[in-house]
Write a protein that holds these residues in place. Structure first.
Motif, PDB file in Angstrom:
ATOM      1  N   VAL A 109       0.866  -1.174   0.000  1.00  0.00           N
ATOM      2  CA  VAL A 109       0.000   0.000   0.000  1.00  0.00           C
ATOM      3  C   VAL A 109       0.909   1.232   0.000  1.00  0.00           C
ATOM      4  O   VAL A 109       2.097   1.131   0.298  1.00  0.00           O
ATOM      5  CB  VAL A 109      -0.961   0.033   1.203  1.00  0.00           C
ATOM      6  N   ASP A 125      -2.816   5.596   1.127  1.00  0.00           N
ATOM      7  CA  ASP A 125      -3.844   4.675   1.626  1.00  0.00           C
ATOM      8  C   ASP A 125      -4.034   4.746   3.135  1.00  0.00           C
ATOM      9  O   ASP A 125      -4.979   4.176   3.667  1.00  0.00           O
ATOM     10  CB  ASP A 125      -3.458   3.235   1.240  1.00  0.00           C
ATOM     11  N   THR A 142      -7.416   6.327   4.348  1.00  0.00           N
ATOM     12  CA  THR A 142      -8.655   5.932   3.672  1.00  0.00           C
ATOM     13  C   THR A 142      -9.454   4.949   4.515  1.00  0.00           C
ATOM     14  O   THR A 142     -10.642   4.783   4.316  1.00  0.00           O
ATOM     15  CB  THR A 142      -8.352   5.241   2.334  1.00  0.00           C
TER      16      THR A 142
END
Lengths: 334, 334
Positions: B209, B213, B216
């Protein structure tokens, strides 16, 4: 001034590239060479008629390196990709600088391959402008070099210092090394070694700094390896977005807060502009023998326009010449 | 339930520690052992009379490890420092858990030295809760281990998974590896090797990732080395503060925006609570054979209270037993 724009690079290519190029041409008067698929770019240009046809020209390139493609192999295989063609135009001095919002790794590979590095530079690094609570700072490297040696980081410090002095007009930039604590004993062996190199240099080195210091504006140039810098940059961008989302959600919850938000909207707009990366243009790839400005994949036309402005500044202020001269001298002094 | 609180650790010790301890005692009913200078702590306690004297006791310790002291040597030299004494109380099972807002490195050294690691664990790691746009995520490690091997990171993934399942009640947490791109070919050799280990594990590994990210909420447990995690955490904290400062500055610029801000204040308060680290308590040091929760040096009394709550949860839910059992099985399966 002629600037090549990689017309095919980025999430919204070629649309925003063409739009940003037209805006930049109007505002700064530069000639723009849009590199990429002639039909697609002509189609976009036709939406903006009339535009100055003698100032915005197309240079055809038949291939594109996708945002998720492996950079090194794509650059070797796709000889006629827009970023390769643009890098060759720069090599031939047919243009003065190159702007791309495409695959960052591909831009690093293509420019390094075709242009080479400035004499004495060991590795290129990407520098971004960070808006802070008091003015702008620089963060270098944000992803060009994920396994640097201490001397690469020292060179990033030297290049960041030059960027800061000539572009941001700061006579004696404060340079910090991003670490997990301020004491010189902190961090990995790599970081301790790097700290030593900086301490012996002629830079205005203030020592180790922490993540906390990035947005205070107290450090002009924050130096780190490409992994740490890349994560710090992307975490910052996404947190700023997340806070915006959460605040919007909260402000919608009652009539009172909706009215409040309406009355405050000029403040929100001002804040957004202050922290908007698009305002500060792209990130220069420092160390290559040619000016290459890298924009965000999701760049807006405003971001492209500003990246073109930054490219022009780098050319006008002869940044690469300053870097090459300083690195030559640094061999003995740093 | 008896929790030792390092009364001398942190920027505002012993005041906020005593205050947080009293709040926690009232709210959760735990017994609290305040470890540190008896006179200083008694003096703070006297400001909060009446408090339940049988439930909040002092255990004297004559020394303190300062926030900026070198951890390993301080722990060896200052045998009677509050964090050492508290770790020994935990070793002797005189208390069930330990909470400190002092020097993080000292807490890692003291607990590792006196308690040792859980069977099969190679290195401890610090996990923090990250508020995201949809719920909470975990980030591990944020600074206990600055030069990990791939197997250390795998163990952080396993421990984060257990934390997430038992404390955050998620049946099958998504585990991601923080990197500079999502493809498995991205990053350093260390990262590629780590990716391979995770891919072969029984974790719900979603792959690499990016920094984007983190906020989120799509990834439950984000694993990284201690340098990257420490920088990411501190950058996030300081950016959230910087955005708050900039917004306050903008909102003060006109009467209209001032009125707007007044009407919107419930939204700002809600946002502040949502992103306030103090709400989520301290960060557990996972892997040591004993529960140790580490708070921010600048912890408020609320943060201390919540760190004590987290310590209680870790004891009640037998997190260390789950970790030890899973690591034992993992030897063959992961």
């Amino acid at each position: 001034m002629r600037i090549a724009v990689d017309g095919m690079g980025g999430d919204n290519a070629p649309g925003v590239l063409v739009e940003g190029a037209i805006q930049a041409q109007r505002e700064f008067g530069f000639e723009i060479v849009l590199v990429g698929d002639r039909n697609l770019i002509e189609n976009e240009l036709s939406k903006h008629k009339p535009y100055p046809k003698d100032k915005i020209v197309i240079h055809h390139a038949s291939e594109v390196v996708g945002m998720d493609e492996a950079p090194a192999s794509s650059i070797r295989k796709k000889k006629d990709s827009s970023v390769n063609v643009a890098a060759r135009l720069l090599k031939e001095r047919a243009v003065d600088a190159l702007v791309t919002a495409g695959n960052t790794g591909a831009a690093v590979c293509a420019t390094t391959l075709y242009l080479g590095l400035l004499k004495g530079i060991e590795r290129p690094g990407i520098a971004v402008i960070i808006p802070t609570i008091q003015g702008l700072s620089l963060l270098i490297d944000v992803g060009a070099n994920i396994a640097p040696s201490p001397s690469h980081l020292l060179q990033y410090g030297i290049m960041g210092d030059i960027y800061c002095r000539f572009i941001l007009n700061r006579p004696r930039p404060k340079i910090g090394l991003l670490n997990i604590g301020v004491e010189e004993s902190k961090g990995t062996e790599f970081m301790k070694e790097t700290h030593k190199l900086f301490s012996r240099s002629q830079l205005n080195f203030v020592g180790n700094v922490e993540g906390h210091d990035l947005f205070t504006g107290k450090i002009d140039v924050v130096v780190c390896d490409g992994v740490v810098g890349n994560v710090a940059l992307k975490v910052s961008e996404s947190l700023a977005e997340a806070i915006g989302d959460l605040l919007r959600r909260e402000l919608k919850k009652s009539l009172l807060t909706k009215i409040g938000a309406f009355l405050s909207k000029s403040a929100f707009r001002a804040l957004r502009e202050e922290v908007d990366y698009a305002e500060y243009g792209g990130a220069p790839l420092l160390g290559v023998d040619g000016i290459c400005i890298i924009g965000h994949g999701s760049s807006s036309s405003k971001a492209i326009k500003n990246a073109i402005r930054v490219a022009g500044d780098f050319v006008n202020l002869k940044i690469n010449q300053h870097i090459a001269e300083t690195i030559q001298k640094a061999k003995y002094k740093y």
